[in-house]
Every structure is written in structure tokens, then in C-alpha cells.
Scaffold this motif. Structure first.
Motif, short mmCIF file in Angstrom:
data_model
loop_
_atom_site.label_atom_id
_atom_site.label_comp_id
_atom_site.label_asym_id
_atom_site.label_seq_id
_atom_site.Cartn_x
_atom_site.Cartn_y
_atom_site.Cartn_z
N ALA A 127 42.20 -93.23 27.31
CA ALA A 127 42.85 -93.41 26.01
C ALA A 127 43.74 -92.23 25.62
N THR A 128 43.61 -91.09 26.29
CA THR A 128 44.35 -89.89 25.93
C THR A 128 45.81 -89.98 26.37
N ASP A 129 46.72 -89.60 25.49
CA ASP A 129 48.16 -89.57 25.80
C ASP A 129 48.48 -88.20 26.40
N TRP A 130 48.23 -88.06 27.69
CA TRP A 130 48.33 -86.75 28.35
C TRP A 130 49.74 -86.17 28.30
N ALA A 131 50.76 -87.00 28.25
CA ALA A 131 52.15 -86.52 28.29
C ALA A 131 52.57 -85.85 26.99
N HIS A 132 51.85 -86.09 25.90
CA HIS A 132 52.28 -85.57 24.61
C HIS A 132 51.27 -84.61 23.98
N GLY A 154 32.90 -89.72 29.81
CA GLY A 154 34.23 -89.54 29.24
C GLY A 154 35.30 -90.47 29.75
N ALA A 155 34.95 -91.42 30.61
CA ALA A 155 35.97 -92.30 31.19
C ALA A 155 36.82 -93.01 30.13
N PRO A 156 36.24 -93.60 29.09
CA PRO A 156 37.09 -94.26 28.07
C PRO A 156 38.05 -93.29 27.39
N HIS A 205 43.22 -81.84 18.83
CA HIS A 205 44.26 -82.59 19.52
C HIS A 205 43.75 -83.48 20.67
N ILE A 206 42.46 -83.41 20.99
CA ILE A 206 41.96 -84.15 22.15
C ILE A 206 40.48 -84.44 21.97
#
Length: 312
Positions: free
Chosen positions: A224-229, A218-220, A45-46
Motif C-alpha cells: 500500500a505504500t507509495d514508495w516513489a513519493h 507488513g505485507a499489506p 510519513h510511512i
């Protein structure tokens, strides 16, 4: 007072430090095993770079507070202004490689297989410890580590003799093996690089070094990660990794490495496949085949030989 009594009294502190180191590494192996179990469920998932950078958002402040609380005023100079700060990006970079490749591997193979690859670390650590520190492992130590490595190889190849003979190793296992090499190199460098800092101070600055390297890399992925979902299992994984598996394991690992030789300390990694097999089985994910179980048992026998040896 006799010479024997004086000798016995002088040896007690050293024996106590060794016992502390062994207990610390037993707990360390358990915490790491949970990382494989929960990491397997979060990995799809991440991105590994984002997950591992976030764990240090939690771990670094936590370790900083612990270091401040447990470091006496007289020793805070090394906490606030460490000597030779170049040491920590090196140590942190090696751990960063290990963490990222661990989660990349968990996307490709089982938690049991990655746990088995981890048990190759003690033998690699013994090799690097000899190269960097001239620490010589005794015949019993090397024998038990080699014996355990054979058990790990059996688990990695899932008890398939044909796969072993054709060296049909999976991509996930190979990826994680590179990470394990980085971790094995890190271990003797802890002792080589320590300049007299306390365990908690050294662990804190090592975590800062790892966090710095992981944030650069890991900055990119972070952006790019959708942290809310993200599903709850990812947040649970991040929380666990940032507390027990990073802050806790950093402290336990360096506590152990400063008390017992690196090769012996990392022999406790041999507990990992057994822990993971037990966790996965109890969680309803199924039990491994008897052939694989035999390989895990061989690694545990190797650890038992090492603990029972008078060299420990």
C-alpha cells in the motif's frame, strides 16, 4: 611463578571480554538513540510495518556478507545450515514487536519520552534473566536499576507529580512499554538459545527471523505504500535503520550479551534519554524542562553506580 601471578594471568582474558562487552553496549546505546531521533521525523510519513520490513531488505544481505567474510571455513556449517532453526523466528518475532511498537509510539509521543521508556528495559531484563537463566543480580545492580527506573518514570510523566499519582500515562508511552517488554524477554533468550554459534552468525539468523516475521505482518503495508513519493527523511531513516541500527546494533547487542550478564548489558539503555535530549536540543527542537532533565540525570547516576560497582 606465584599463585597470585597465575591467577592474574588467568583473569586477564575474562576481564578483556567484560571490557569488550561494556564498550559494545555503550556504542549500542548511541546507535539506538539516533534511531529515536531520526525515527520521530520519519514516522508520520510511512506505516511502521512497512518501514521495519524495508530495513531488513538492507540489513539481512549486509549481515549475510559480513557473516560469510568473518566466519572461518571450519565454522560455516552453522552459517549455512543452522541447528534448531525454530529459535530464530521466536527471537525475531520479539524484536519485530519491539520495532513496530517503537514507531507506533513515536507517532503519539516525543522521542525523549520513548527513550525514557526504553530505560525500563534493564530492570525488566533482570527479572526475565532470573526467570529463564537463574541469573541473580546483586543488591547494587538491582538498587541502581530501580533507582534509574524511578528517573525514567519521572521523565515519562514529564516531571508532573500529579500525573504520576494519578497514573496519567500517555498512549504512546504505554504502546512502547509493551514493545520494551518484548525486547527485555528477547535479551536472556539470546544466551539461552545460543548453541555455540559465533556472534555474527547468531546475529545474522536472528535478523533473518525478524525479517521473516516482519514481512509476514507488513505485507499489506508494503504493497500500500507509495514508495516513489516518500520524503528523503524516510529513505534516510530506512538506510540508517538497515545498516547501523539493525546490522550494527544486532551485532553489538549479541556481542555484549554473550560477554556480560543481560541485566548489566542492558543497563546501557540508561544512556538513551540523555543522548536523545542532547540530539533534540542541538537540532533546535528545544530543550526539555529542568524537571525532566533531573529525571534523565537520575538514570545516568544509576548507570554510574552500576559501572563503579565491583559486581560489574
Amino acid at each position: 611463578m606465584t599463585v597470585e601471578t597465575q591467577k592474574s594471568g588467568a583473569e586477564k582474558p575474562a576481564l578483556s571480554r567484560k571490557l569488550q562487552g561494556h564498550l559494545a553496549m555503550t556504542l549500542f546505546a548511541f546507535l539506538i538513540s539516533i534511531s529515536f531521533f531520526i525515527g520521530k521525523r520519519a514516522a508520520p510519513h510511512i506505516e511502521p510495518a512497512a518501514l521495519n520490513a524495508m530495513r531488513y531488505v538492507i540489513a539481512i544481505p549486509l549481515m549475510g556478507v559480513l557473516a560469510l567474510v568473518f566466519t572461518p571455513t571450519s565454522g560455516r556449517a552453522s552459517l549455512l545450515k543452522p541447528k534448531a532453526i525454530w529459535r530464530f523466528p521466536i527471537l525475531g518475532g520479539l524484536m519485530g514487536v519491539y520495532f513496530i511498537l517503537m514507531f507506533e509510539a513515536l507517532r503519539l509521543t516525543s522521542s525523549v519520552s520513548t527513550g525514557a521508556v526504553l530505560t525500563l528495559m534493564p530492570l525488566l531484563t533482570a527479572i526475565f534473566s532470573f526467570i529463564l537463566l537463574r541469573q541473580k543480580a546483586g543488591v547494587t545492580v538491582l538498587g541502581s536499576l530501580t533507582f534509574s527506573a524511578l528517573g525514567a518514570i519521572w521523565v515519562i510523566f514529564r516531571g508532573d507529580l500529579g500525573a504520576i499519582l494519578s497514573f496519567a500515562i500517555g498512549k504512546g508511552e504505554l504502546v512502547f512499554f509493551i514493545g520494551v517488554i518484548a525486547h527485555a524477554l528477547h535479551n536472556p533468550l539470546v544466551r539461552k538459545f545460543n548453541r555455540g554459534e559465533s556472534t555474527i552468525v547468531f546475529a545474522f539468523w536472528s535478523a533473518v527471523g525478524a525479517g521473516f516475521c516482519l514481512f509476514l505482518y507488513g505485507a499489506p503495508a508494503l504493497m500500500a505504500t507509495d514508495w516513489a513519493h516518500l520524503p528523503p527523511v524516510v529513505w534516510l531513516c530506512i538506510l540508517y535503520l538497515g545498516t547501523a541500527a539493525t546490522a550494527g546494533s544486532y551485532f553489538l547487542l549479541q556481542f555484549g550479551l554473550l560477554r556480560i550478564p543481560a541485566a548489566k548489558a542492558n543497563a546501557y539503555m540508561l544512556l538513551t534519554p540523555g543522548y536523545v535530549i542532547l540530539m533534540e536540543g542541538l537540532a533546535g527542537s528545544g530543550w526539555v524542562s529542568p524537571q525532566v532533565m533531573i529525571g534523565a540525570l537520575v538514570t545516568l547516576i544509576g548507570l554510574a553506580i552500576l559501572i563503579a560497582s565491583p559486581e560489574v
